[in-house]
Scaffold this motif. Structure first.
Motif, PDB file in Angstrom:
ATOM      1  N   ARG A  26       5.315  -1.325 -12.605  1.00 54.33           N
ATOM      2  CA  ARG A  26       4.168  -1.792 -11.825  1.00 54.33           C
ATOM      3  C   ARG A  26       3.222  -0.632 -11.474  1.00 54.33           C
ATOM      4  O   ARG A  26       3.654   0.318 -10.882  1.00 54.33           O
ATOM      5  N   HIS A  56       2.860   3.564  -2.506  1.00 57.73           N
ATOM      6  CA  HIS A  56       2.833   4.343  -3.746  1.00 57.73           C
ATOM      7  C   HIS A  56       1.402   4.640  -4.189  1.00 57.73           C
ATOM      8  O   HIS A  56       1.152   4.888  -5.370  1.00 57.73           O
ATOM      9  N   ARG A  57       0.472   4.650  -3.269  1.00 53.45           N
ATOM     10  CA  ARG A  57      -0.929   4.840  -3.610  1.00 53.45           C
ATOM     11  C   ARG A  57      -1.222   6.230  -4.176  1.00 53.45           C
ATOM     12  O   ARG A  57      -2.212   6.419  -4.884  1.00 53.45           O
ATOM     13  N   ASP A 110      -0.449   0.296  -8.129  1.00 48.76           N
ATOM     14  CA  ASP A 110      -0.564  -1.157  -8.300  1.00 48.76           C
ATOM     15  C   ASP A 110       0.580  -1.908  -7.631  1.00 48.76           C
ATOM     16  O   ASP A 110       0.508  -3.129  -7.473  1.00 48.76           O
ATOM     17  N   TYR A 111       1.639  -1.191  -7.262  1.00 48.47           N
ATOM     18  CA  TYR A 111       2.801  -1.841  -6.668  1.00 48.47           C
ATOM     19  C   TYR A 111       2.582  -2.126  -5.185  1.00 48.47           C
ATOM     20  O   TYR A 111       2.680  -3.267  -4.735  1.00 48.47           O
ATOM     21  N   ASN A 112       2.320  -1.103  -4.408  1.00 50.78           N
ATOM     22  CA  ASN A 112       2.001  -1.292  -2.987  1.00 50.78           C
ATOM     23  C   ASN A 112       1.369  -0.024  -2.434  1.00 50.78           C
ATOM     24  O   ASN A 112       1.298   1.013  -3.111  1.00 50.78           O
ATOM     25  N   ALA A 113       0.915  -0.094  -1.172  1.00 48.13           N
ATOM     26  CA  ALA A 113       0.211   1.024  -0.556  1.00 48.13           C
ATOM     27  C   ALA A 113       1.094   2.254  -0.395  1.00 48.13           C
ATOM     28  O   ALA A 113       0.593   3.382  -0.360  1.00 48.13           O
ATOM     29  N   GLY A 129       8.675   0.473   1.680  1.00 45.14           N
ATOM     30  CA  GLY A 129       7.765  -0.543   1.175  1.00 45.14           C
ATOM     31  C   GLY A 129       6.483  -0.566   1.961  1.00 45.14           C
ATOM     32  O   GLY A 129       6.225   0.303   2.802  1.00 45.14           O
ATOM     33  N   ALA A 130       5.666  -1.583   1.713  1.00 40.86           N
ATOM     34  CA  ALA A 130       4.382  -1.695   2.387  1.00 40.86           C
ATOM     35  C   ALA A 130       4.543  -1.836   3.891  1.00 40.86           C
ATOM     36  O   ALA A 130       3.676  -1.435   4.671  1.00 40.86           O
ATOM     37  N   SER A 131       5.679  -2.395   4.340  1.00 44.23           N
ATOM     38  CA  SER A 131       5.898  -2.617   5.769  1.00 44.23           C
ATOM     39  C   SER A 131       6.813  -1.571   6.396  1.00 44.23           C
ATOM     40  O   SER A 131       7.303  -1.749   7.500  1.00 44.23           O
ATOM     41  N   LEU A 150       7.011   2.777 -10.510  1.00 37.57           N
ATOM     42  CA  LEU A 150       6.147   2.168  -9.498  1.00 37.57           C
ATOM     43  C   LEU A 150       4.976   3.093  -9.221  1.00 37.57           C
ATOM     44  O   LEU A 150       5.141   4.310  -9.119  1.00 37.57           O
TER      45      LEU A 150
END
Length: 227
Positions: free
Chosen positions: A227, A212-213, A207-210, A143-145, A204
């Motif tokens: 997302r 998955h950029r 738009d979901y999180n960084a 995830g992002a973290s 995903l």
């Protein structure tokens, strides 16, 4: 009255499923899923039913144009490994990778009914190759973290990461360079993402999180998300 309607509906369903009542294939929920057939209102149900049955999935995938071979089950005992999986060895998705049959079937549906039509519509050329980051990886969700405590769908070869595409004229469209920039590339990637949501349970992207950029994460996990 309602009970009678339920009984009648059940009898009709039994008659159709058993073949005692002949109906056109596009009206029959139990007709075999064929990747090449045009999209229709029963497509979602047929895909879900086929993906949940390894035998049906194998038959449907064998009739598609996705080059693959079945692979033995591989359970590692730590929440990783795969079952009912195939090795996708297709020039359009090189290099080769292992993916569950259900996810591979969704991949074949997405490529034919969403990705290629979008490429033809916006560029007048088909996709020659889908660039990707692979499928199987024995790891937890990222995830992002950072990495979480729950196993990723990648840990069971039930997910596939798409980084971009190359058209048959050599043109390259990638998420890291073209997501959200507008123009034909941006619109194409949005349509590719929306199309994936039709065929995969989990889609995903940036738009979901960084985390998955730079790719689309496509999976056949237990949760529906787009997302």
């Amino acid at each position: 009255m309602f009970a009678l309607l339920l009984i009648a509906a059940g009898l009709l369903a039994w008659a159709v499923q058993s073949g005692r009542v002949d109906v056109p294939p596009h009206w029959n929920p139990w007709a075999p899923l064929r990747v090449a057939e045009p999209d229709h209102w029963l497509r979602g149900y047929r895909l879900q039913r086929t993906a949940a049955d390894p035998a049906l999935c194998s038959v449907a995938l064998a009739a598609s144009n996705l080059k693959h071979t079945a692979v033995p089950d591989n359970a590692t005992g730590d929440g990783c490994g795969w079952a009912a999986a195939v090795r996708v060895d297709d020039a359009r998705f090189a290099p080769a990778f292992t993916l569950t049959c259900s996810a591979a079937l969704s991949l074949a549906m997405w490529e034919r009914h969403a990705l290629q039509p979008a490429a033809e519509a916006h560029f007048g050329h088909p996709v020659a190759r889908v660039e990707h980051f692979g499928s199987y990886a024995c790891r937890n969700v990222r995830g992002a973290s950072g990495e979480g405590e729950r196993r990723s769908q990648h840990a069971t070869a039930n997910a596939f990461d798409v980084a971009g595409v190359r058209l048959d004229n050599g043109r390259r469209i990638s998420l890291v360079n073209h997501w959200g920039v507008g123009g034909a590339e941006g619109v194409f990637l949005r349509e590719a993402r929306d199309g994936a949501c039709r065929f995969f349970k989990g889609t995903l992207g940036p738009d979901y999180n960084a985390a998955h950029r730079d790719h689309f994460h496509l999976d056949q996990g237990p949760y529906r998300i787009c997302r």
